[in-house]
Every structure is written in C-alpha cells, then in structure tokens.
Design a protein around this motif. Structure first.
Motif, PDB file in Angstrom:
ATOM      1  N   TRP A  59      87.188  41.494  37.490  1.00  0.00           N
ATOM      2  CA  TRP A  59      87.477  42.916  37.267  1.00  0.00           C
ATOM      3  C   TRP A  59      88.156  43.503  38.505  1.00  0.00           C
ATOM      4  CZ3 TRP A  59      83.258  46.102  34.323  1.00  0.00           C
ATOM      5  CH2 TRP A  59      83.772  47.363  33.956  1.00  0.00           C
TER       6      TRP A  59
ATOM      7  N   HIS B  58      84.089  49.796  40.303  1.00  0.00           N
ATOM      8  CA  HIS B  58      84.954  48.685  40.694  1.00  0.00           C
ATOM      9  C   HIS B  58      86.141  49.155  41.505  1.00  0.00           C
ATOM     10  CE1 HIS B  58      82.460  46.364  37.977  1.00  0.00           C
ATOM     11  NE2 HIS B  58      83.013  45.271  38.481  1.00  0.00           N
TER      12      HIS B  58
ATOM     13  N   ARG C  89      83.641  41.683  30.071  1.00  0.00           N
ATOM     14  CA  ARG C  89      83.519  42.463  31.304  1.00  0.00           C
ATOM     15  C   ARG C  89      82.131  43.113  31.418  1.00  0.00           C
ATOM     16  NH1 ARG C  89      88.777  44.024  33.675  1.00  0.00           N
ATOM     17  NH2 ARG C  89      89.509  41.918  34.097  1.00  0.00           N
TER      18      ARG C  89
ATOM     19  N   TYR D 291      82.715  51.205  30.294  1.00  0.00           N
ATOM     20  CA  TYR D 291      83.733  50.499  31.062  1.00  0.00           C
ATOM     21  C   TYR D 291      84.393  51.439  32.070  1.00  0.00           C
ATOM     22  CZ  TYR D 291      87.859  47.674  32.102  1.00  0.00           C
ATOM     23  OH  TYR D 291      88.828  46.958  32.747  1.00  0.00           O
TER      24      TYR D 291
ATOM     25  N   GLU E 204      84.429  51.398  36.048  1.00  0.00           N
ATOM     26  CA  GLU E 204      85.716  51.283  36.721  1.00  0.00           C
ATOM     27  C   GLU E 204      85.900  52.402  37.746  1.00  0.00           C
ATOM     28  OE1 GLU E 204      89.458  52.319  34.586  1.00  0.00           O
ATOM     29  OE2 GLU E 204      90.068  50.278  35.117  1.00  0.00           O
TER      30      GLU E 204
END
Lengths: 347, 818
Positions: B7, B174, B243, B261, B265
């Motif tokens: 990722w 991330h 993921r 997600y 992120e």
C-alpha cells in the motif's frame, strides 16, 4: 645441717610438682618458707652452728632459699597455666556453621538504586526526594500533560476521593485532586519550584500505575530520573550522560542509542536502547531501557525559569527493569515477595 | 497501527529491504512492534500441476500414489500424497526437488513406504500463504500447467505493526507514513489524484438530502455531506479486499470498504448513510438528550447523555458522532442512494463519549488524537472516486458543508545556528533545509540576522499541528539526520555544590544499620486491603487512607505501617519452609491524625522466633529490649534521641501490639512516632504465622528529619578513680524503673550539693517474686561518684550515701533493701 637442707630441697621438688590449686600452693609455701616453715626453722638453728662454719652455712641457707623460691615460682606458673587451660572448652570444629544470624542483605532494588546514585554522584548529581502522594498539578499539569490526556485517566492513575486531605503534600490550586504519582518527574517540578538553576538532581522513588500485576507489571514500581538545568545544555550532553551511566554500570562494551519518541515534558524526546549482549538473558540486540529528552520550554516557563536562558535535559528509567536486566531476573513479582532465597542472592 | 508495504508503494517507490524500512520507521520515531509477512513468499520450483490419476498406495491405507501433469515442460510425475480433499482433475501446487518451502523445508526425491515420489503436492500452510493445513490448496480458475506458483497466487505483502506516538495523528494513515519514509529515503511522494473535485451537474435531489444543520458547532467545526445516487452494493473488488485484510480489517461491502480504505489512506474517518433511512432527509448534528437511546452497529443499545454528540435525522439519532453508526441508518445490501459524511469533531467530546460508553473504533481513535480539518474534503473526494469506481452511481446535489472556513497558516522562524546550539553538534545548513523541505516544512523566507546568520521562516502544513516552536524543528532536523549519529562526548559536570536529601540520608543510614545487624531488607507493596487496616490500625485509617479507584480489592488503601508487609513476607518464607527471622524495610507510610493524612518516611523491622530453624548451638533469643535498642538507633538516624523521650506502654485493641510487652513514643505529637516490642500473639497467630514476633517501627515527617545532629562539644572528664555504691529499693511492681531512677538521681544530687559529682545512676538488677511482698519489686541501682579534683575518701562518700538513704526513707514510699 647441710644434709637436712639438701633433703628439704629434694622433698620440695617432689611435693611442689604435684600441686593442683592455689590453696595447696599457699599451704606448701607456708610449710616451706612461711614464718613457721621448715626453712625458717632451720635458719633459727643457725645459733647452734659453730662460729667458723656460719659463713658457709649462711651461704648454703641463702642458696636453698633461692632454690626453693625458684621451685615455688615454677609451681605457681604451672598452676596458673592449669587455671587458664581450665577456661577453655574442648577444641573447636572450625567447619561447623556459625549459629548466629546473618549476614543481613540489601534488597536488589536498593543495590541498583544506590549504585546508580553513586555513578551519578560522581558527575555532580545529588539525590532529591518528593512525596508519593501527589496532586494533579505536580504530576501532570506542570509536566505539560493536559487535563484530557489519557495518562490522567482514572483507568490508569490511582486517585483519592475529593474528601481526602494530606497535611504535608501541598496543593498548587484548591480544586486539584490527590493521586499516587505515576512517575518521579513530579520531584523535578518541586525541586525547580524550590530552588534556582543550575540544578543537577537524581530522583529515585516509588511510582504507581493502575495496572494488572504480572511478570512484567506491578501496581507499584520504582523509577529513577535525572534532571540537569543549566545554560547551553545540549542533546549531545544528554547522550554523553547516558553513555557514561551505562558504561559505568554495565561495562565499557555497553552501547546506547536514541530513538526519537514523544513525551509531553521534553522536546526533542528519545527512547534509550542498550546493547549489552554480555548480560544474562539478553536475547535482543537492543533493549529499551528508558526515556529522555531536552526539557520542554513549557515546563521551564511553568516553574518560572526563562526558557530563553535556561536549557536542560531529563532522563528516566524503571529500576525494576534495570535490576532484571542486571541480574537476569525474569519476573518482577519476585522483588515484592521477599523470599529469602531470592534476597540472599544479591548481597 | 498496521501499515502494508504494498500500500505504501502506491505513494512512494520504496525499494529498500524490509530491515532497512523497519529501521527507518524506528529512527523516524515510531516503534515497530511486529513485522508480519502475508501472502505467498517467493518460491522457486513450485508449479501448477493437475492430478491425472489417484491410486491407493499399496503399502499404506492413508496414502495415495498420483500421476501429476506439470505441462509440456515438466511432464508427468509420480507423487505420493497423504491428503484427502482433492479429486482427479484438480489443479494444485506441486513442489519439485530443489524447492525450499517456508521453514527451510527442502524437497527431495524420496521413497515413501517403498514407493518413489518425485515431489510434493502442497497445502496453503506448506506454501506459507495461509494457516489452512487441512488438505491440498486447490487452485481455482484452472491456471496453466507448469506456471510458477507465484504467478498464480496473489503477491505477498509485508505489514508493519507500528506504534504511533500521540503527537503524530497524521501518521495514523498510509499517506502519513509514506510521507515520512519518502523524506527518510529521499524519494518523491505521489499523492492520489482525485477525479471528483466537487463539481456536481444535474438537478439536486432534496428527497435524498434536504440539508445539514449543526446545532453544536463547537463540537463539530466541519461537516460535509455528499449524495451519491444509484449505487449497487456488493463485495469490493479483490484488490480492495486484499488491502483491508492485510491490515486486519474484515471486508464488508464496497461502500463500507471504501470508507475504511480512505480512512487508512488519509487518516480522515468517513461515514456513509443509506439516504432513504434518514428521516425527513435531514442531518442534524446535535447533543443527545439525556436518556436518548441508539443501537450501534455492534448490536448493543447505548444510552446517551447530553454531553454526547450525535448525528441525527429529523426524528432520531443515527450515529454517535465520530465513534459508531447506528443499525437504523447503515448501508445494507438494498441501499441504492448514499449520503457520505466527512466531518471534523472536537477531540475532547469524542474522547469523553468514548470513555463514558466504553466504546471505541478506528474512527474514534483518530478523532481523539486529532484529524486535520484542512485535508478533510480531499478524503471525501477520494472516497467518492472509489465509490463510483466500485459501486457505480453518480454524485448529485445538494452538497452540503457547514463550517470548515477557518484558514490555516502557521510559520516558525528558526536559525540553523539555533538548531546546532540545541543539538551540541553541527549539521550543515543545506542538510537541515532539505530535511525540512522533504517533510513539506517549506522554508518560505530567508533573512539574515545581525549575529546568528540566516533565519528561516518555515511554513507548517496543516497536518503538523504538533509543530509550533523553533525547538520542535530541532527535533525534525535531528530525526532525519539520524539520532544514532549523535556524536559521543565526555560528560560535562561543572560543580554544583549540594548534598542528598535528608530523607535519602536517613533511609540509607537506617538500612545500613539494619543490614549491619543481620536483617534482610524487604520491599512490599504500598497498597493494602481495608480489612487489614481495620484490624491492625484503626477504623478511621481504613476510611481516610482509601483510594477512590482501587484496581483490586486487596490493594485499596495506603499502608499506615510497614509491619503488615513484613509479616506477609515472614509468612511467605515460613510457608515455603525457608528459615526466617529478621526482616526490615524502609519506605513511605501514611499516618492519619485528626482527619488529615501525613506522608511519612518510615523504617520497620521484625524479629521472628526462628521456629523452623534448628541450630547445633542455642543463642539467647531476642526480646523487647532487642527491639528497643534497634528502634533507638533508627530514631537516632533521623536525629531523634529516643532516650530523652517519654515511653508509654502500648494499650488498646487496634494497635496490633501485645499489651504489657510493647511500648510507644512520639505518637506524631512532634512529627514522628515509634512503636516496638512484641506483636499481638493472637493476631500474629491468626495470620498463620508460627512463633512470637518482635517488631519495631519508626516513622517521621520528611521535613522533621535532621540531616546532621548539632556539632557536639567536648566535655572534660576526670582521670581520678570513681567511688561505687549499690542501692536496692523495694518499690511498687507497676512503677517504671526509670521513674525511680530519676527521683533517686534528684535525691542524690540534692544530698551531694557541690561536694563532688554523681557520674551515673543505672538500674542493674530487677527482681520480683519469692521473698518479696506481693505487688512489690526490687530494683537495684549502681551509683558512680567521682570528683574532678581529688580521690574521694570512703568517709565522704559514706556520709553522702547515708544522707541519701535517710532522704529516701523520709520522702519516698520505697524501702531500702539491706
């Protein structure tokens, strides 16, 4: 007469050798040389000796007297030696253990604490102390830990009821709650408020966390913190102190390293790792041993030190953790059980 | 937080080894708690094969002998297999000789029960891709025979489990961590590019969302809502599921998964409503009313209070703001129209609510630590892109936004000279500026100062709310320079004159004394049980010393004495069959007096009858006077002369001391207290301890400890001989020897006048019993007379002694024993 004298000496020689005690000795002495003794009796007979023989006889009597005294002295020495001998018991067995208690032993936490204090004393740190019951100000506010910080939560910190009052623990503000200190950093605040910089203290002490007791956690444990405040204190000085402490404590082959971290009361902040593979039970290359950093300007401002003028560093670590590392102990609970088989291992 | 390497590589082209990346994360200031490898490792000599024939092994019931086709290049191999879950025609992974499976398992040609085998068909566990070892991994989709297994399996991933310090909420994502790693490895950071930028075409749909009102703006500085119409709820695409699974989240459906997600992120939590379930098509951000209820997605009913913030529709609460949605408004399989929430909530409100409800979530965790309000809309746009991509539909009006209008600007002025001064070593200015810029801490101005070289004005991005002073930039520069590169130095210690705290000196002296007298130093817990304190100290102490929030019942109170801990240690040793007698401890105790508690420094010891200990030679046992000697010495270590203090016998039921066999002094009247003697026999016995226990405790307020006693002055003493007389007195049995001694000394001094000195008068014999009248005891004193000028004659001493006896007969009730 001469024969009588010779016989007297011979008899005395035999009799005196058999004497065992002082009364016997005194009786024998009186018998021989006392006012009514045999020798005295013979001396009284001197008048009957012809005049021309008297000098020779006198000499002989004197010699006899001297000889008898020698014999008496000898007998007395024998008796005295016997008396001394009688004071002794049978020969000792040096291999038997002493029935006396002892020796006493210092607790391993004391040994480690005192060793750290000695090491720090050499570079000018004196030992400071402060209360274990603290207030929110000294434990949190003054250390830049805001009111809603998780560390202050009743889930992690022991508090006292609002009705509790501690006569010799001062509050900064009336509304503060009493608590059990979660770190010894509160001593830094009290020391800074009490005195003017420069300051160089080490504060070892008992601290509390509301936590489950297991092999590595304990409701109370001990910390040791250093604080140095002066002009122009740098990150490099802090690293030098840590290098010095652990080389002194664990040997020259010990290495330390800093990892950036976050604490509210220092900026920048670091966690300190040790590399000491020569210690027992050290499996990992780097072991975390404590936290440190440069005193945050907010903390200085709070105690009335001008952060533009003063700088400083602080370092803290757990004493149990250090002792566990030093001695290879793997369960923190052993420190608090006081099994003598444990305590006697460290003296 | 779990961070997937695959990722991260979306944003930064990391090509360093796992170890290097781990090290980078560590030295950037985040602890790597665990590195987890997922998916298939790189495997050579493991290919796809198809089972052509499965025959029973001639010599083993549970084994089969198979013919396996490996394609044109590999040919057909004979393989012995123990699994049961496959059939002829299944395609499976086959490890050929030379393959090394996880766990360093090397595949060789072998013979199994007399049957040669050319390799091994593998389970998921044997390949290291999953935990399933129940049978062969049957490959779906009939991949081509002979294909290397890595081309068939999803690629492996490395997941770092990282502890993010509370000052860095920007790294709970991330992108945040990718930014740090890009700076460390000097790589470019590539942000995701949103296609949707807020432009909405077409007519608004008020039947889906009429409007948003924020009734409690201080709790919710920003609330935005977008409407997406015509979505199709279904499973997420495989890449998205992979993921989420890699970082420990369970995939649910495409819309929910996109929300998660984007949160992982960007760090911005999002929430999607089923638009048709919003009553009145309204969103109202408000405080809950006391007693209002909501069943959250975990199926539990939550009772709310007016300090809690909720997202409500026209009728009811639908979400506990920032923490968890309700069952009544969530996205389900039949949802077609969405309202996507992207909001900022006040940290304190979320934290308070979460604590109060005992309810947390990934979203709550981020809101509590702080979410950047200035990147929020980017996250909403990103989520819209992904929803349109995975669930279809289109964005329709109205888009609502309330708040979010406070612009961000923060600048810090710092000089490289300052940074080097704080560090104590030099980092070149060029390295500093590129370090700052790589973290997007851009130097927007450089001005020359009079004496300190250039000064930089550094613009702080909105996600770095933790930076607001020059010292904060010192840390940033040092982090990227590497804290492992701080140069060594000699400790500088300009002399500061001082001594250790008096309390520390006292503890040290007390411990040294006791250890020197054969005691073993113990350390016991400070917290004790209420029952114990009621029994051993007092009912009041059990009230005053209580904690508000004890963790366990038997550790609910501060200890008022060290005795209880020492008895516990004694008992532990006795019960373990360890010979034990002398234990001691120093530490804090807490003494309640007149409704106030006082924290005192204390030292305590016990001397237990060594019941388990057998010795070839008996020694005199310890007694009350042994304890008295030790306590006197310990008090002296704090500067208290116990010899000059009145001692009173201990009475009363709560003290834990044996009446008639123990004494007390001080009682906190002057800030200290001492007790010593025999512990109550029955109470000690009830603890399960064998034998008698003598004990002593001394406690003192820290501020009362005298570090050094006053410097003593030398007193001249006579070299002439003393005259001795003995005097035995018959006194009431209940009278204390010291009272008699003091009265006697006064009588003697009066009789002496200035003639000569009474050097000392001390009791040397005490007798009670046969030959004496009932209720009387005899105390014999030794009197020592001396003169500084002359040898005393018998006559003058006798004259005084006679006078003393006459005075005793006249003015006291004592009788002189001849």
């Amino acid at each position: 007469m001469q024969d009588t004298l010779t016989a007297l000496v011979a008899k005395a020689q035999t009799d005196l050798a058999t004497l065992k005690s002082r009364p016997e000795f005194e009786a024998a002495k009186a018998r021989l040389v006392g006012p009514n003794g045999e020798l005295t009796g013979l001396m009284k007979q001197m008048g009957t000796v012809p005049k021309e023989q008297r000098p020779a006889m006198g000499k002989l009597i004197n010699e006899t007297k001297t000889r008898l005294q020698e014999l008496l002295d000898g007998a007395l020495r024998m008796i005295e030696a016997g008396e001394l001998q009688a004071q002794l018991g049978p020969a000792i067995d040096p291999t038997l253990p002493s029935p006396d208690a002892g020796p006493g032993t210092y607790h391993p936490l004391t040994l480690v604490r005192e060793e750290m204090c000695r090491i720090l004393r050499k570079v000018g740190f004196t030992v400071a102390d402060g209360p274990e019951v603290e207030t929110e100000y000294y434990c949190f506010d003054a250390l830049n830990t805001p009111a809603d910080h998780p560390a202050r939560d009743a889930q992690d910190t022991f508090y006292f009821p609002e009705t509790a009052h501690f006569g010799n623990v001062s509050k900064r503000t009336p509304g503060e709650k009493y608590l059990l200190r979660t770190h010894t950093s509160s001593v830094q605040i009290r020391t800074m408020l009490k005195g003017a910089p420069p300051i160089r203290i080490v504060s070892p002490g008992r601290t509390y966390r509301r936590d489950t007791t297991d092999a590595t956690h304990s409701a109370n444990f001990h910390q040791l913190e250093c604080l140095y405040v002066d002009k122009n204190v740098t990150v490099r000085d802090l690293k030098a102190l840590l290098d010095y402490i652990f080389a002194s404590l664990l040997g020259k082959e010990t290495k330390t390293r800093f990892r950036p971290h976050y604490f509210g009361y220092t900026e920048p902040s670091f966690e300190v790792d040790l590399s000491a593979k020569h210690l027992p039970k050290v499996k990992k290359e780097w072991i975390e041993i404590g936290g440190c950093g440069m005193v945050d300007p907010v903390v200085f401002a709070g105690v009335g030190y001008d952060p533009e003028v003063w700088s400083g560093y602080a370092f803290g670590m757990g004493l149990e953790r250090l002792a566990m590392l030093l001695y290879g102990i793997d369960d923190i609970r052993y420190f608090y059980q006081n099994d003598l088989r444990f305590l006697k291992q460290f003296a | 937080m779990k961070i997937s390497l695959n990722w991260l590589r979306d944003y930064v082209a990391l090509d360093a080894s796992i170890d290097e990346i781990s090290r980078a994360i560590t030295f950037l200031g985040f602890e790597v708690e665990q590195v987890i490898r997922t998916g298939a490792p790189l495997l050579s000599q493991v290919v796809v094969g198809e089972v052509l024939v499965r025959d029973k092994h001639p010599n083993a019931d549970k084994l089969s002998v198979c013919q396996v086709d490996l394609g044109p290049a590999g040919g057909v191999k004979t393989i012995v297999c123990g699994a049961q879950n496959y059939q002829v025609g299944d395609r499976v992974p086959v490890a050929l000789p030379g393959a090394v499976l996880p766990g360093d398992f090397v595949i060789k040609l072998s013979k199994i029960r007399g049957q040669s085998s050319d390799g091994m068909m593998c389970s998921a566990k044997e390949l290291g891709v999953a935990e399933d070892a129940s049978g062969l991994l049957i490959l779906a989709g009939r991949p081509a025979l002979g294909t290397p297994i890595n081309d068939v399996m999803p690629p492996g991933d490395t997941v770092f489990d990282i502890e993010i310090t509370p000052n860095r909420p920007d790294c709970l994502s991330h992108l945040g961590l990718a930014r740090e790693l890009a700076a460390w490895f000097k790589l470019e950071l590539v942000y995701p590019q949103e296609k949707f930028r807020g432009d909405i075409s077409g007519a608004p749909h008020p039947e889906l969302l009429r409007g948003v009102s924020v009734l409690s703006p201080e709790d919710c500085p920003l609330y935005s809502a977008h409407v997406i119409r015509g979505v199709k709820i279904g499973p997420s695409p495989e890449w998205l599921q992979r993921r989420l699974s890699a970082v420990g989240l369970r995939p649910i459906n495409n819309v929910v998964d996109v929300g998660n997600y984007v949160m992982l992120e960007t760090g911005q939590p999002l929430h999607a409503f089923d638009a048709r379930k919003l009553g009145g098509s309204q969103i109202i951000v408000r405080r809950a009313t006391d007693g209002e209820k909501l069943v959250t997605l975990d199926g539990k009913e939550r009772v709310l209070t007016s300090r809690m913030l909720v997202i409500a529709d026209a009728e009811k609460p639908v979400v506990i703001a920032g923490i968890m949605g309700g069952e009544n408004s969530g996205v389900g399989a039949d949802t077609t129209d969405l309202v996507l929430e992207c909001a900022i909530f006040k940290r304190q409100t979320i934290r308070w609510t979460s604590k109060r409800l005992g309810l947390t979530s990934d979203s709550c965790y981020r809101y509590e630590r702080g979410v950047d309000p200035h990147s929020a809309l980017e996250a909403a746009y990103r989520a819209i892109d992904l929803i349109l991509e995975t669930a279809g539909g289109s964005v329709v009006g109205p888009a609502c936004q309330v708040g979010g209008d406070v612009p961000w600007k923060r600048e810090i002025v710092v000089t490289p000279a300052y940074i080097n001064e704080r560090l104590g070593f030099d980092i070149p200015a060029g390295e500093m500026s590129s370090a700052l810029e790589s973290l997007e801490l851009n130097i927007v101005r450089e001005e020359i100062t009079e004496s300190r070289g250039p000064a930089w004005t550094v613009a702080i991005p909105s996600w770095r709310d933790d930076l607001d002073r020059p010292i904060d930039l010192v840390e940033e520069v040092l982090r990227l320079h590497g804290t492992d590169k701080i140069p060594a130095a000699v400790v500088s210690s300009p002399g500061l004159i001082g001594d250790d705290d008096p309390l520390v000196l006292f503890n040290r002296r007390a411990t040294d004394y006791l250890v020197g007298h054969d005691f073993h130093e113990c350390v016991n817990y400070t917290l004790r049980s209420a029952k114990e304190i009621t029994t051993w100290v007092s009912q009041t102490a059990a009230v005053e010393l209580a904690l508000a929030n004890p963790f366990v019942d038997d550790q609910s109170h501060l200890r008022p004495t060290l005795t209880m801990g020492l008895l516990e240690s004694l008992k532990l040793n006795q019960s373990r069959g360890v010979a034990v007698s002398r234990l001691c401890e120093t530490g804090r105790v807490f003494i309640e007096r007149n409704g106030q508690n006082f924290e005192c420094a204390a030292v305590g010891f016990i001397i237990a009858e060594p019941v388990a200990e057998r010795s070839w030679l008996k020694r005199e046992p310890a007694d009350f006077y042994t304890a008295k000697k030790h306590v006197t010495a310990l008090a002296a270590a704090a500067g208290i002369d116990l010899g000059r203090q009145p001692l009173v016998p201990v009475t009363g039921p709560y003290y834990g001391w044996q009446e008639g066999q123990s004494a007390a002094a001080g009682e906190m009247a002057h800030g200290w207290t001492a007790r010593f003697g025999l512990l109550n026999l029955a109470m000690v016995k009830s603890l399960g301890i064998e034998g008698k226990v003598y004990a002593g405790i001394f406690a003192i307020l820290p501020e009362k400890i005298t570090a050094e006693t006053a410097r003593r002055r030398y007193a001249d003493f006579s070299l002439l001989p003393a005259a001795l007389r003995d005097l035995a007195l018959l006194v009431d049995a209940g009278v204390h020897a010291d009272e008699v001694r003091k009265t006697l000394a006064r009588i003697i001094r009066a009789a002496l006048g200035n003639a000569f000195m009474l050097e000392s008068v001390e009791a040397f014999d005490v007798y009670q019993g046969q030959g004496l009248p009932e209720g009387k005891k005899s105390v014999a004193f030794s009197l020592v007379f001396r003169s500084g000028e002359r040898t005393l004659t018998d006559d003058e001493v006798n004259a005084v002694f006679q006078k003393v006896q006459e005075e005793v007969a006249k003015s006291t009730t004592w009788q002189i024993r001849k």
